[in-house]
Every structure is written in structure tokens, then in C-alpha cells.
Enzyme design. Structure first.
Site, PDB file in Angstrom:
ATOM      1  N   SER A   1       0.837  -1.198   0.000  1.00  0.00           N
ATOM      2  CA  SER A   1       0.000   0.000   0.000  1.00  0.00           C
ATOM      3  C   SER A   1       0.876   1.255   0.000  1.00  0.00           C
ATOM      4  O   SER A   1       1.638   1.467  -0.935  1.00  0.00           O
ATOM      5  CB  SER A   1      -0.976  -0.035   1.177  1.00  0.00           C
ATOM      6  OG  SER A   1      -1.996   0.915   1.027  1.00  0.00           O
TER       7      SER A   1
ATOM      8  N   ASP B   1      -9.785  -6.457  -3.332  1.00  0.00           N
ATOM      9  CA  ASP B   1      -9.287  -5.233  -2.715  1.00  0.00           C
ATOM     10  C   ASP B   1     -10.333  -4.121  -2.881  1.00  0.00           C
ATOM     11  O   ASP B   1     -10.647  -3.719  -4.000  1.00  0.00           O
ATOM     12  CB  ASP B   1      -7.972  -4.813  -3.379  1.00  0.00           C
ATOM     13  CG  ASP B   1      -7.248  -3.696  -2.642  1.00  0.00           C
ATOM     14  OD1 ASP B   1      -7.935  -2.791  -2.119  1.00  0.00           O
ATOM     15  OD2 ASP B   1      -6.010  -3.725  -2.597  1.00  0.00           O
TER      16      ASP B   1
ATOM     17  N   HIS C   1      -7.641  -5.611   0.846  1.00  0.00           N
ATOM     18  CA  HIS C   1      -6.514  -4.695   1.013  1.00  0.00           C
ATOM     19  C   HIS C   1      -5.903  -5.016   2.372  1.00  0.00           C
ATOM     20  O   HIS C   1      -6.124  -4.338   3.372  1.00  0.00           O
ATOM     21  CB  HIS C   1      -6.997  -3.239   0.956  1.00  0.00           C
ATOM     22  CG  HIS C   1      -5.896  -2.249   0.793  1.00  0.00           C
ATOM     23  ND1 HIS C   1      -5.304  -1.985  -0.421  1.00  0.00           N
ATOM     24  CD2 HIS C   1      -5.250  -1.472   1.699  1.00  0.00           C
ATOM     25  CE1 HIS C   1      -4.355  -1.079  -0.260  1.00  0.00           C
ATOM     26  NE2 HIS C   1      -4.304  -0.753   1.020  1.00  0.00           N
TER      27      HIS C   1
END
Length: 285
Positions: A104, A239, A267
Site C-alpha cells: 500500500s 481489494d 486490502h
């Protein structure tokens, strides 16, 4: 195999760092996402990488865990400072280069590290990421899910940061919307993790606030074609923040990049259920 903790000064800050495995093996540096600390990387996962011939390094970024922090709501740094921190950490450990895994926001840092310090990146793994950086406009790619957008638009209650139980509850509920809906959310395991995170943090309020406030700087999506490091993009099929198309686009824009779809994954940081696929893929970089 136990980790060895170090406090390393670089770039004007102190970074809490932990290493696993044999220093003679190929170094592998992991960069966690916003709001997390190095505890995002499960120790058993790290041991698998170390057993596979990697000298594994995880660390707390600024405002995370036990590293240098700032008052909540007042981060005096930007994303490029985090890139400089990663390069400085390699300097402090006397490592000319390393394999880099970023998740991320950590993957955004890793992208810039590969672009601005290409000689420091032996190989690159980008998880739960997007071409360029979070916060940059990507009109050709799908937005976050409606369910997650609703979470972001709610006025979420702020816990009493001095109440450990309330903080643990807050951390658990903060992770729930990002998990894959097709897999049961393991509340007990997440609560145990959240308790460790709360106890590890010098200032948990700053950790879950400041990294989301920093400036990502100028977009760099148009530079991704200049990445020369062998690259693997890993992305959850469920995600909700960066739908799968973000990962596919990222892999398409980096020359020669491989792509690994993580089934039934949101995610989130490499759920245990995908380790048997993810670890061998990372060790083949």
C-alpha cells in the site's frame, strides 16, 4: 529463529528495526503501509522468507511503532522523506542494495525508491498498490468500493487513546472494511494482533493519523516505465481500496513485471491463506 531489534539513526530520525536470518544471505527490506507498523508483517511469514535464504529486515516508519514520531495531526514530513529513510536505513546497515517488498503506502515508497535510487533495489515486490501514489487522481481506474467509500464518509468515533481496550477495538474495526468479504473475518486473531500493535506503539494516535496526512508530492505514474528492477505485483482479487485493475495497470506499466492475483484477499497484508503461493513467488524474484 528470533528477530534482532536495532534502533538506527538516519535522515535525522530514529527507526526501530528488526532483522531475521543470516546477514550473509540476500537482504530483503519490508515497508509497511500507512497506519501500520512493522508488526504488520507476521513473524512466521518472515521466518519462511529467512529460511528461504533471505536476510529479512522490517522496520517502523516515522510515526509508527517505536520510531521517531510527531504529535497527532502534525506530521512535518512528506512521502519523499519516507523514501529517503528507506535508502538511509540500507546505508546504516551497510547494504548496497536489497530486495524491497512494499504494501500500500509502503509500495508507493518502494516505487519511488526504485525510480530515484535504482542502484539500491535488487528486486521489487509491490502489494495492494496503484500506479503512482495513493491520493493521485487515476480517472482510468475504478474507484474504491461503495462500501468502503461509505466508511470513509462516516464520522467515525475517536477512541480514548489512553484506554487500551478501546484502542484495540478501534484497530480491529479499522481493519474489518479492508478484508475480503468472501473469507470470514478472524476477529480473535485480529484482536490479538491489535493488542500487540497497541503495546508496541509509542503514540498510537499519531500512528493511525499522521501517515494519512502526508503529501505524496508530484505524480510519478508516467515514470514507471523507467523501473529496471525485476518486479512482481501482488494484488488481492477483492481489494476494496484499489480494485484489481490497479494492480494489473501497475504491472503493465513496469517493464517485465510479473503479476500475482491473491485470491479471496482484500486490502490486507498477505493473509496466512495465501502464504503457500506468495512466499515461493517472492523467493523467486
Amino acid at each position: 529463529m528470533r528477530g534482532t531489534e536495532h534502533f538506527i539513526r538516519t535522515n535525522g530520525v530514529e527507526l526501530c528495526t528488526e532483522t531475521f536470518g543470516d546477514p550473509a544471505d540476500a537482504p530483503l527490506l519490508l515497508i509497511h503501509g500507512a497506519g501500520h507498523s512493522m508488526l504488520a508483517w507476521d513473524e512466521e511469514f518472515l521466518r519462511r522468507l529467512a529460511t528461504g535464504g533471505r536476510y529479512v529486515i522490517r522496520y517502523d516508519s516515522r510515526d509508527a511503532g517505536r520510531s521517531t514520531g510527531y504529535p497527532a495531526g502534525e506530521p512535518p514530513y512528506d512521502l519523499r522523506a519516507l523514501v529517503a529513510d528507506a535508502a538511509g536505513l540500507l546505508d546504516a546497515l551497510h547494504l548496497p542494495s536489497a530486495e524491497i517488498i512494499g504494501m500500500s503506502q509502503g509500495a508507493a515508497v518502494a516505487q519511488l525508491l526504485a525510480l530515484d535510487h535504482p542502484d539500491r533495489v535488487a528486486a521489487l515486490a509491490l502489494a495492494s498498490s496503484t500506479p503512482g501514489g495513493p491520493g493521485h487522481d487515476q480517472p482510468d481506474l475504478p474507484p474504491m468500493s461503495e462500501a468502503l467509500r461509505a466508511v470513509f464518509t462516516e464520522d467515525a468515533p475517536v477512541p480514548d487513546w489512553g484506554d487500551r481496550a478501546a484502542v484495540v477495538d478501534h484497530l480491529v474495526e479499522g481493519e474489518r472494511p479492508f478484508a475480503a468479504p468472501s473469507r470470514p473475518f478472524d476477529t480473535d486473531a485480529m484482536r490479538a494482533w491489535a493488542a500487540r500493535v497497541a503495546d508496541h506503539a509509542r503514540d498510537i494516535a499519531a500512528q493511525v493519523t499522521n501517515p494519512f496526512m502526508i503529501d505524496a508530492g508530484a505524480p510519478w505514474r508516467d515514470r514507471l516505465g523507467a523501473i529496471t528492477a525485476p518486479t512482481l505485483v501482488l494484488h488481492g482479487t477483492e481489494d476494496p481500496l484499489f480494485p484489481l485493475e490497479h494492480g494489473l495497470a501497475l504491472a503493465a506499466e513496469i517493464p517485465g513485471a510479473g503479476f500475482l492475483a491473491m485470491e479471496r484477499t482484500g486490502h490486507e497484508v498477505f493473509p496466512r491463506e495465501v502464504w503457500d503461493v506468495v512466499v515461493p513467488a517472492l523467493l523467486q524474484l
